[in-house]
Design a protein around this motif. Structure first.
Motif, mmCIF file in Angstrom:
data_model
loop_
_atom_site.group_PDB
_atom_site.id
_atom_site.type_symbol
_atom_site.label_atom_id
_atom_site.label_comp_id
_atom_site.label_asym_id
_atom_site.label_seq_id
_atom_site.Cartn_x
_atom_site.Cartn_y
_atom_site.Cartn_z
ATOM 1 N N GLU A 91 -6.197 -5.052 13.633
ATOM 2 C CA GLU A 91 -7.324 -5.831 13.145
ATOM 3 C C GLU A 91 -6.827 -7.197 12.680
ATOM 4 O OE1 GLU A 91 -11.092 -4.544 10.313
ATOM 5 O OE2 GLU A 91 -9.217 -3.445 10.182
ATOM 6 N N ARG A 92 -7.423 -8.243 13.212
ATOM 7 C CA ARG A 92 -7.077 -9.591 12.751
ATOM 8 C C ARG A 92 -7.558 -9.762 11.319
ATOM 9 N NH1 ARG A 92 -7.639 -14.082 17.333
ATOM 10 N NH2 ARG A 92 -6.696 -15.205 15.608
ATOM 11 N N ALA A 93 -6.823 -10.535 10.536
ATOM 12 C CA ALA A 93 -7.136 -10.718 9.116
ATOM 13 C C ALA A 93 -8.574 -11.164 8.898
ATOM 14 C CB ALA A 93 -6.164 -11.712 8.491
ATOM 15 N N ALA A 94 -9.043 -12.071 9.740
ATOM 16 C CA ALA A 94 -10.401 -12.596 9.582
ATOM 17 C C ALA A 94 -11.474 -11.538 9.816
ATOM 18 C CB ALA A 94 -10.624 -13.764 10.531
ATOM 19 N N ASN A 95 -11.119 -10.458 10.508
ATOM 20 C CA ASN A 95 -12.095 -9.403 10.821
ATOM 21 C C ASN A 95 -12.042 -8.222 9.863
ATOM 22 O OD1 ASN A 95 -12.774 -10.956 13.029
ATOM 23 N ND2 ASN A 95 -11.450 -9.836 14.413
ATOM 24 N N ILE A 96 -11.134 -8.245 8.896
ATOM 25 C CA ILE A 96 -10.993 -7.120 7.975
ATOM 26 C C ILE A 96 -12.116 -7.155 6.953
ATOM 27 C CG2 ILE A 96 -9.558 -6.133 6.140
ATOM 28 C CD1 ILE A 96 -7.110 -7.050 7.768
ATOM 29 N N ASP A 97 -12.789 -6.023 6.829
ATOM 30 C CA ASP A 97 -13.808 -5.842 5.790
ATOM 31 C C ASP A 97 -13.066 -5.322 4.562
ATOM 32 O OD1 ASP A 97 -15.794 -4.951 4.070
ATOM 33 O OD2 ASP A 97 -17.020 -4.073 5.667
ATOM 34 N N VAL A 98 -12.735 -6.233 3.648
ATOM 35 C CA VAL A 98 -11.873 -5.869 2.520
ATOM 36 C C VAL A 98 -12.541 -4.847 1.602
ATOM 37 C CG1 VAL A 98 -12.484 -7.741 0.921
ATOM 38 C CG2 VAL A 98 -10.172 -6.790 0.912
ATOM 39 N N SER A 99 -13.846 -4.875 1.449
ATOM 40 C CA SER A 99 -14.506 -3.877 0.589
ATOM 41 C C SER A 99 -14.385 -2.483 1.210
ATOM 42 C CB SER A 99 -15.964 -4.246 0.316
ATOM 43 O OG SER A 99 -16.692 -4.311 1.512
ATOM 44 N N ARG A 100 -14.463 -2.409 2.536
ATOM 45 C CA ARG A 100 -14.268 -1.133 3.226
ATOM 46 C C ARG A 100 -12.818 -0.656 3.076
ATOM 47 N NH1 ARG A 100 -13.977 -1.116 9.053
ATOM 48 N NH2 ARG A 100 -13.235 0.941 9.449
ATOM 49 N N ALA A 101 -11.874 -1.582 3.164
ATOM 50 C CA ALA A 101 -10.458 -1.234 2.999
ATOM 51 C C ALA A 101 -10.177 -0.757 1.573
ATOM 52 C CB ALA A 101 -9.583 -2.436 3.341
ATOM 53 N N GLU A 102 -10.784 -1.398 0.590
ATOM 54 C CA GLU A 102 -10.595 -0.969 -0.801
ATOM 55 C C GLU A 102 -11.209 0.404 -1.043
ATOM 56 O OE1 GLU A 102 -12.108 -4.399 -2.856
ATOM 57 O OE2 GLU A 102 -10.139 -5.389 -2.808
ATOM 58 N N ALA A 103 -12.356 0.681 -0.406
ATOM 59 C CA ALA A 103 -12.960 2.015 -0.517
ATOM 60 C C ALA A 103 -12.063 3.065 0.137
ATOM 61 C CB ALA A 103 -14.353 2.022 0.122
ATOM 62 N N ALA A 104 -11.458 2.730 1.275
ATOM 63 C CA ALA A 104 -10.532 3.651 1.948
ATOM 64 C C ALA A 104 -9.308 3.904 1.073
ATOM 65 C CB ALA A 104 -10.113 3.079 3.303
ATOM 66 N N LYS A 105 -8.839 2.875 0.388
ATOM 67 C CA LYS A 105 -7.695 3.026 -0.526
ATOM 68 C C LYS A 105 -8.044 3.984 -1.659
ATOM 69 C CE LYS A 105 -4.609 0.412 -3.526
ATOM 70 N NZ LYS A 105 -4.963 -0.009 -4.861
ATOM 71 N N ALA A 106 -9.220 3.809 -2.244
ATOM 72 C CA ALA A 106 -9.649 4.691 -3.343
ATOM 73 C C ALA A 106 -9.775 6.140 -2.862
ATOM 74 C CB ALA A 106 -10.974 4.192 -3.923
ATOM 75 N N ARG A 107 -10.340 6.338 -1.661
ATOM 76 C CA ARG A 107 -10.451 7.707 -1.105
ATOM 77 C C ARG A 107 -9.077 8.318 -0.882
ATOM 78 N NH1 ARG A 107 -14.194 5.359 2.100
ATOM 79 N NH2 ARG A 107 -12.779 5.327 3.888
ATOM 80 N N ALA A 108 -8.161 7.531 -0.334
ATOM 81 C CA ALA A 108 -6.808 8.027 -0.063
ATOM 82 C C ALA A 108 -6.095 8.398 -1.360
ATOM 83 C CB ALA A 108 -6.014 6.985 0.719
ATOM 84 N N GLU A 109 -6.251 7.583 -2.390
ATOM 85 C CA GLU A 109 -5.632 7.893 -3.681
ATOM 86 C C GLU A 109 -6.197 9.183 -4.259
ATOM 87 O OE1 GLU A 109 -6.484 4.172 -5.609
ATOM 88 O OE2 GLU A 109 -4.457 3.389 -5.203
ATOM 89 N N LYS A 110 -7.507 9.377 -4.111
ATOM 90 C CA LYS A 110 -8.151 10.613 -4.587
ATOM 91 C C LYS A 110 -7.608 11.812 -3.812
ATOM 92 C CE LYS A 110 -12.692 12.786 -4.861
ATOM 93 N NZ LYS A 110 -13.209 13.394 -3.644
ATOM 94 N N HIS A 111 -7.519 11.708 -2.494
ATOM 95 C CA HIS A 111 -7.004 12.812 -1.681
ATOM 96 C C HIS A 111 -5.540 13.096 -1.985
ATOM 97 C CE1 HIS A 111 -10.375 11.947 1.418
ATOM 98 N NE2 HIS A 111 -10.774 12.803 0.503
ATOM 99 N N LEU A 112 -4.796 12.048 -2.302
ATOM 100 C CA LEU A 112 -3.389 12.210 -2.654
ATOM 101 C C LEU A 112 -3.254 13.039 -3.931
ATOM 102 C CD1 LEU A 112 -0.716 11.171 -1.423
ATOM 103 C CD2 LEU A 112 -0.860 9.237 -2.967
#
Length: 145
Positions: A91-112
């Motif tokens: 994914e090119r930087a300009a196309n990254i949905d940062v709010s979606r990435a932050e939500a994925a980070k929070a989910r991953a931390e919870k699953h961890l």
């Protein structure tokens, strides 16, 4: 007379198709055995890549001529001044949905945390990978600024 700039072609493809193609003076990425930078006439190379940021420098005179791409592992093959990256996702930087990435980070931390509490090694490993991917996407998004 000025010598013409020596460029390499950088192509990044995923199972969804070609997502990036550009000529540049260098490409930087993290292979599984460490950071790599490839310049014009580099020795041929085939190596697996980590979850990382790929930086393509298009112009050595202008610092804003760097493209940032988040990849989720894959391979790079370099020969005849063409760098081809085959990535699981990119994914090119300009196309990254940062709010979606932050939500994925929070989910991953919870699953961890859940995997640690239940001593579930396969879930722990999947959560670690998901967390690294999310952190990489956030980092690449922030580096484009």
């Amino acid at each position: 007379m000025a010598e013409p700039e020596k460029l390499i072609t950088v192509d990044i493809a995923t199972p969804d198709g070609l997502i990036y193609s550009c000529d540049g003076i260098s490409v930087e990425m993290r292979a599984i055995d460490g950071q790599r930078t490839i310049l014009y006439n580099h020795t041929p190379l085939l190596t697996p890549l980590s979850i990382c940021e790929v930086k393509v420098t298009r112009d050595k005179e202008a610092s804003n001529k760097v493209d940032h791409i988040a990849i989720s592992g894959g391979y790079i093959e370099f020969s005849d001044n063409v760098a081809t990256i085959i990535a699981d996702s990119a994914e090119r930087a300009a196309n990254i949905d940062v709010s979606r990435a932050e939500a994925a980070k929070a989910r991953a931390e919870k699953h961890l945390k859940e995997a640690i509490a239940s001593h579930d090694q396969p879930s722990f490993e999947r959560a670690q990978i998901a967390l690294r991917r999310a952190v990489n996407r956030i980092s690449v998004y922030n580096n484009k600024k």
